[in-house]
Design a protein around this motif. Sequence first.
Motif, mmCIF file in Angstrom:
data_model
loop_
_atom_site.group_PDB
_atom_site.id
_atom_site.type_symbol
_atom_site.label_atom_id
_atom_site.label_comp_id
_atom_site.label_asym_id
_atom_site.label_seq_id
_atom_site.Cartn_x
_atom_site.Cartn_y
_atom_site.Cartn_z
ATOM 1 N N GLN A 1 0.833 -1.652 -0.166
ATOM 2 C CA GLN A 1 -0.226 -0.078 0.081
ATOM 3 C C GLN A 1 0.765 0.936 0.435
ATOM 4 O OE1 GLN A 1 -1.816 1.027 3.728
ATOM 5 N NE2 GLN A 1 -2.229 -0.675 4.411
ATOM 6 N N GLY A 2 -0.071 2.254 -0.574
ATOM 7 C CA GLY A 2 0.587 3.862 -0.213
ATOM 8 C C GLY A 2 0.724 5.245 -0.960
ATOM 9 N N LYS A 3 1.568 5.991 -1.177
ATOM 10 C CA LYS A 3 0.617 7.195 -2.361
ATOM 11 C C LYS A 3 1.423 7.937 -2.850
ATOM 12 C CE LYS A 3 -2.323 8.852 1.732
ATOM 13 N NZ LYS A 3 -1.505 8.671 3.081
ATOM 14 N N ILE A 4 1.166 7.303 -4.354
ATOM 15 C CA ILE A 4 1.716 7.602 -6.016
ATOM 16 C C ILE A 4 1.119 9.007 -6.234
ATOM 17 C CG2 ILE A 4 2.293 6.625 -7.589
ATOM 18 C CD1 ILE A 4 0.867 4.237 -6.019
ATOM 19 N N TYR A 5 2.259 9.832 -6.024
ATOM 20 C CA TYR A 5 1.699 11.741 -6.590
ATOM 21 C C TYR A 5 3.055 12.006 -6.919
ATOM 22 C CZ TYR A 5 -2.549 10.807 -4.300
ATOM 23 O OH TYR A 5 -3.933 10.766 -3.737
ATOM 24 N N ASN A 6 2.642 12.613 -7.816
ATOM 25 C CA ASN A 6 3.410 13.752 -9.437
ATOM 26 C C ASN A 6 4.705 13.652 -9.268
ATOM 27 O OD1 ASN A 6 1.978 15.829 -7.080
ATOM 28 N ND2 ASN A 6 3.722 16.519 -5.438
ATOM 29 N N ASN A 7 4.520 12.982 -9.806
ATOM 30 C CA ASN A 7 5.623 12.046 -10.803
ATOM 31 C C ASN A 7 5.727 12.513 -12.087
ATOM 32 O OD1 ASN A 7 7.140 9.734 -8.241
ATOM 33 N ND2 ASN A 7 4.825 9.526 -8.874
ATOM 34 N N VAL A 8 6.650 12.514 -12.603
ATOM 35 C CA VAL A 8 6.699 12.334 -14.540
ATOM 36 C C VAL A 8 7.958 10.673 -14.763
ATOM 37 C CG1 VAL A 8 8.204 13.588 -16.136
ATOM 38 C CG2 VAL A 8 7.206 14.781 -13.564
ATOM 39 N N ILE A 9 7.152 10.627 -15.447
ATOM 40 C CA ILE A 9 6.870 9.684 -16.518
ATOM 41 C C ILE A 9 7.172 9.448 -18.005
ATOM 42 C CG2 ILE A 9 6.103 7.089 -16.715
ATOM 43 C CD1 ILE A 9 4.488 6.905 -14.509
ATOM 44 N N ILE A 10 8.070 9.439 -18.715
ATOM 45 C CA ILE A 10 8.922 9.932 -20.176
ATOM 46 C C ILE A 10 9.494 8.915 -20.867
ATOM 47 C CG2 ILE A 10 10.105 11.816 -21.034
ATOM 48 C CD1 ILE A 10 8.252 12.703 -19.361
ATOM 49 N N ASN A 11 8.845 8.506 -21.583
ATOM 50 C CA ASN A 11 8.863 7.339 -22.256
ATOM 51 C C ASN A 11 9.149 6.133 -21.960
ATOM 52 O OD1 ASN A 11 8.428 8.301 -25.548
ATOM 53 N ND2 ASN A 11 10.661 9.588 -25.235
#
Lengths: 453, 926
Positions: free
Chosen positions: A289-299
């Motif tokens: 479990q956890g929280k997943i926010y504000n990540n940048v995922i490029i190619n």
Amino acid sequence: MKKILYTGILAGIVTLTACHKAEIVNVSQANISAGQSITSDTLSGTIKGTLLSGRTYYFRTNLTINKGDTLLMQEGAKLLAMGDGKSTATSPQISCNGTFISLGTADKHNFISVPDNQRTTASIGKGLWGGIQCGATSGDVIIKWTHIEFAGGPAGTDADPAVYTSGDPRYSLVYTNINGNFILEDSWIYGTTDDGLRVLHGKISIMRNTFEVNGKIGGESVNLKNGTVGDVAYNLSIGAATNGFKVSNSGEGPVQTNVNVYNNTMINNGQRQLKSGRGGSINFEKGAQGKIYNNVIINCRFGLRITSDADVAHISYNNQFNYASDQRFINQFNVSDGTAVNKSGDIRSSTPATNNPLFATYDVNQFDFTKVTIPLDISAMPLTIITAGTYNFNLLPGSPALKKGDADIIKPMKSVPQGGLYGATTQGPSVDMGAYPADGSGNLHYASSLNFK
Amino acid sequence: MKRLFLLCIISFVLTLTAFSQQPSLNGLVSDQQSGEPLQGVTIEVQGGKDGKTIHAVSGLNGTFNLRKLPAGDYSLRVQAVGYEEYKTSLSLDDKKESSIKITLERKKNNLEQVVVAGHREHGNDLYAQAVDRRASLVQNSVSARTIEISPDLSVANVTQRISGVSLERSNNGEGQYVIVRGMDKRYIYTLVNGIKIPSPDNKNRYVPLDIFPADLLDRLEVTKSLTPDKEGDAIGGTVNMIMKDAPSKFSIKVNAAAGYAEKFFTQDFRSFDNGPSADHSPRYNNSKSYQATMADFPNSAFSHSNKHNPVALQLGASAGGRLFNNKLGILVAGSYQNNYRNVNSTFFGTATDRNDNSPVATSVQAREYSIQQQRTGLHTKLDYQLNSRNSLKLYAGYMNLQRNEWRFVSDTTDLVLGRTGPGTGRVSNSYRTMHEIQSILNTTLSGEHQLTQNLSADWTASYSKATGKRPDQATLNLITGVSKDPSTNALVQAPLSLDARSYREFTQSSDEDKSGYLKFTYRTQIGGVKADWTAGGMFRSKERTSLYDIYALKPAPGYQVYDGDISHNTFEVFNGEGSTTNALNYDAKEEVGAGFGMAKLTYKAFEVTGGARYEHTQLTWNSEVPETVNGKTGSIKYYDVLPSATIKYDLTKKQVLRLSYYSAISRPNFYEVVPHIGGDADADYQEKGNPNLKRTTSENLDLRYEYYPHGLDQVIAGVFYKNLKNPIEYALVDEGTNTYYEPYNFGTAKNYGAEVDLIKYFRWFGIKANYTYTHSSITSTKRRRFSTATGQSEEVVNQERPLQGQSNHIANFSLLVKDDNKLGLNAQLAFGYTSRRINTVSQFLDNDIWQKGFAQMDFSIEKRIARRWFIYAKVNNILNTPYQLEIRQPYKGVNGDTPYQENGKHLFVRKDTYGANYLLGAKFKL
């Protein structure tokens, strides 16, 4: 006469009761030799003490830090492995059952690497040494401003069987104490054979690090298993074979994995994983479990992937930035075998190469993925797309990722001690997406690990 | 006083028959002493008008019938091995039908001294039954003749016809180990001629029974209780293979047969060439520091070819007789079997749901096996009669089992990951080739000496060596995947490519036993009490060495498509040094010393056998793991005092009551104690050793009633009770990110039950039936997972369950046709049922994996075609009985979303099918 005999025998039998003497068991315990203070530049055996500032130390065979002992690297210290990665014996490791501290600074980095003649891009994936392997009763591991490079030689039985089977490539850093603290800050993990970092149980703070070309044909930059609790933020993962960040409760223990993954930047991850149906950016699996926010995922080959066996009920996520120059990646922003869906705060390329994040100096379209078959062999991926070069990943004004993060949604767990020389500097989320917020508070690296000496 | 002549009582009963013009002669042959009818005895009648000689053989109930005899005077002669010759004369005239009763007197040597006598033909049912009746133990035997005409080719299959015995099968569907009354194989030891021999199997202390060809056996004894002179590690019982003895007159037996398996009507057999592979690991062949290269791993182990319609072959020959005035007996026998099997299997990986503890299927594998087995057995037995008081025996046997196994596994659906609907997901394929050689060499020299009139001694010195090798076991791992194109929804198959690592493994072990036995018996007679006092001891030194290397190969370059021809791919060796420090590289030594005292008292109808045995065990090991690992060396010492007592009471001449008590132990296997990880490529889960494993101890009670109405007919009924401390069971245990299959002690278990064994023969027809009910219970802790408001949690609960491998119901039923006279026809239809039993104990509540109950049917037939020639046929597994595993909890899913699973039905785990096997052969007997 005969009756007496007869009854006598019978009585004898009846009174004879079975007797089973308890086993006297004598099983050898691990032979632990006392930690020796450091007296020479060439280290071997069981050691403790301090690696002095500005000095370079070498090891050709396994080093062990005993339970209760501490090995401390002062700023600017170098610890170099002399190995060829061809066998367990010739890829020495650091076995840590005590406390390991590497206190590099922004001005004087520490290095846990290989000699200069091997410290080239040609050594990527060779696994020249065996990594730092921490036992289940190890003390804290605190690593700041340190370069950890080219680990991954094959495991022997020295390695923790809970982590490896014989012949597995070793991860460059493994932490396995459920009660211990693991702090990794402002450091580089470069050119590993498999995972860059694996935590199986432990309290963590993984902040502002750069993971470059982790995993040759499989492997994550950061792989977190059962009983891992803490925060992972402001990290850059470029060119990882599989995920940048994988979080799972796989393995057994009383503590459920609970990790916040926020404000990380992932570029070109997942393109080398041979197995289909794996992730390529952030994965939450098997009861995590956890929280997943504000990540940048490029190619990346896949977007955020939350599998159905994760603790889906206790996972929250939003505000990811997804960019791709290849329709195949766009198709997997919502991973087809995952449960994660498009959220209100997400920003996405609707067609290939739209919504460019506008990094200061990194051209997100420099490699044309549409022309190649994936998975790619590492040789088919130019170094410029799997290492950090001298790029600046700050967001230029006008970037669609600016001000689109959620700065309030996560309160960092700060599960490890905070502040000071031996504490962590765990930062909360930023209003900007990714590892390089405009206020300069995030990742402080502007060059690849090998650019530093 | 010796009596040299027959006593005979003849009576004629005259009756008339309505439909026969010529007289006929009926008769019954029986044992003079016991009154038991004798089967298979040849009756020779000579005389009449034309002086012809006519033969008859007594049937299963001891009767015979000679029809259409011309009237006249006849001389009648009966010769039976072990009995004095019987002669009489009679005349048949106007009487239409005559009857005769023939009683034969035994030669001076009785059964108890059969070893000294060495002249009797043992291999028949009568002898086997007599042994059981006379034994001080609870015992069941199967005779060589029964084995010969049974459908069973290996000793293991023979044992399952015995009451209370079920089998654990190997992955080609052949029985390998016995489970007696629900007690796992670890509780039952295997003897050859009463001597414990080592096992070539890396994991088990006792010999797998499938290595022994059934046709070398004289008799198979399954014992379910112990006396103090027997080794004490038989909580479940013992299996004793008595090898053939030299016959009293020169004889030769030859048989040859060819066989075919049903599967090959529709499938090819996959074979591979093990020739180029090394016999030992590169590290073993070179030096410890040697770095293996790809030159050490020929491609042949990674490829295979197809073979159409492979034909199995079975050859057997034995010759024997007595020389030097019958003083020296020699028997030489050899056996060769070569058979082919294909096995198809489906296996589901399972996990336990973290929210509600229910079992979930996580992956499904289709497995195909092609297995070739070559079984060679050679044995020779010599006995020498120095004089009437002293005799010597020498036995030498060599058994060899070679197995070539090709296995293909396709993990077609990862049911959680990479799956977007039926037919999609990750696919990993693996090809494995394995060449295994197991051999056992056993040499036993024993002597018996009548020292004085009342004192006798016997001794045995034995040397055995068992070796097992699996050189260059190659596993080629491939991956692909099927995904759904999001725009067209078409299924897209990714190219088949090499996985990150493939493996070559080398396993080698040898087990060497040196043992000596010595025993003195003193016979006394005190009033009406006959008492035999026996004291003795034994010592055995057992040394085991194990070597293991696994080499990981990685594709270079990393991404390579596999097109079916491995020569188009290139690898490099990842760990060229092998696994030098793996814990499966070890030497272990076990020394067992024992002494016992035993008394056997006979008073009227009572026989009491009792006493106690002392056994001292010392186990040491030294493995190659680094000193920094726990358990590099170890020693375990303990001793046991094991009392036992049996009371046998002859209610009448035909009824026996037995009450027995004994205490026994079971020692852990080396493989279980040495702190290794992994090492068995066939295991569904990774295995782990447990150096803290304790031996199992047990107290056992047995009450049995036996009734022998006449002939071979019998009614046996009994009850038993066992109390086990620290039974060893395997459980799945999570440690770190791995799930290990690890042996543990599980508190205290109870095991009780009842059995019935019936045999009824008519002259040419017989029925054998037995049934055993077993109930066992053990309570162990389990985990239960559940969901809470903030996450997932679990608790520890107790669960009661039966012992691993214990079935509640085991039943056998056979129909026999036996006509040695006119038709020379023998046939047997055997049917066996074993109810469900636990295969794997889960660490989670209600998640144990069970083997489903199963019924099997086998058939055999033998027909005489000329005087010394016979043809025979055997059909095994007529019903194509599958091996099936399940978790007895409902599958929760949608019908059709996963193959084999049905919503609401038990969760399907595994199904193996073997198909029927046919064998057709010819036999010559002289």
